[in-house]
Design an enzyme around this catalytic site. Sequence first.
Site, short mmCIF file in Angstrom:
data_model
loop_
_atom_site.label_atom_id
_atom_site.label_comp_id
_atom_site.label_asym_id
_atom_site.label_seq_id
_atom_site.Cartn_x
_atom_site.Cartn_y
_atom_site.Cartn_z
CG HIS A 100 -1.60 1.32 1.45
ND1 HIS A 100 -2.29 1.98 0.45
CD2 HIS A 100 -1.70 2.11 2.56
CE1 HIS A 100 -2.79 3.12 0.93
NE2 HIS A 100 -2.43 3.22 2.20
CG HIS A 102 0.15 7.32 0.90
ND1 HIS A 102 0.36 7.89 2.14
CD2 HIS A 102 -0.65 6.25 1.11
CE1 HIS A 102 -0.28 7.20 3.07
NE2 HIS A 102 -0.90 6.19 2.46
CE1 TYR A 127 4.84 -6.13 -21.37
CE2 TYR A 127 4.40 -3.90 -22.16
CZ TYR A 127 4.96 -5.15 -22.35
OH TYR A 127 5.62 -5.44 -23.51
#
Length: 220
Positions: A100, A102, A127
């Site tokens: 995860h 940002h 891709y």
Amino acid sequence: MSAMISTGRDEARLREELVELGRSLFDRGLSAGSSGNISVRLDDGWLLTPTNACLGRLDPARLAKLDWNGRHLSGDAPSKEAFLHRAMYEERAGAGAIVHLHASHSAAVSCMCGLNHDDCLPPLTPYFVMKIGRLPLIPYHRPGDPSLAEAIRGRARKHGAVLLANHGPVVSGASLEAAVYATEELEETAKLFLLLRNAPTSPLNAAQIEELAAAFQLDI
């Protein structure tokens, strides 16, 4: 549960690999400050980066270890977003790791109006289709809101990656390396999407996507 993740030696290796890949993401500007978190599945639980930890300065011995009830077993206090990872693992038995971030371009896309909530990035390259497939958008929840876990569960049953509105992506993979590569592919596709906003584009069509799905046995 994967038979390859079954010994103390494997756990030690995965700790080192997580630290190495976290440093790589940080060094290339994909994780600023203490943002982002990474986890990996073990035979007796999972490892997660600690809360407020910089991905560029992780210590293998201090990674948080949790059991499958979310109980903290050892290491530093886990990321406050542990519930995101747990929700994804519980819905995707084949997930060996979750990333995860940002990262700038995918976070920028997550702030845009008018996105298709079922598929918020177009299939610009094969891709992206191969590593991500369809990318659903999860409506905005404040950081730490436990109801976000249920929103992720609803999408993770069919999707290995989701984009959190005004936040960033959560990406699973069969291994740490696979999850990182898929996250990087998502970020590059977000970058292409933003670069091409005012230009006519030619995303892959349905037949081309079906051909990829058949050739590479994709579940999309």
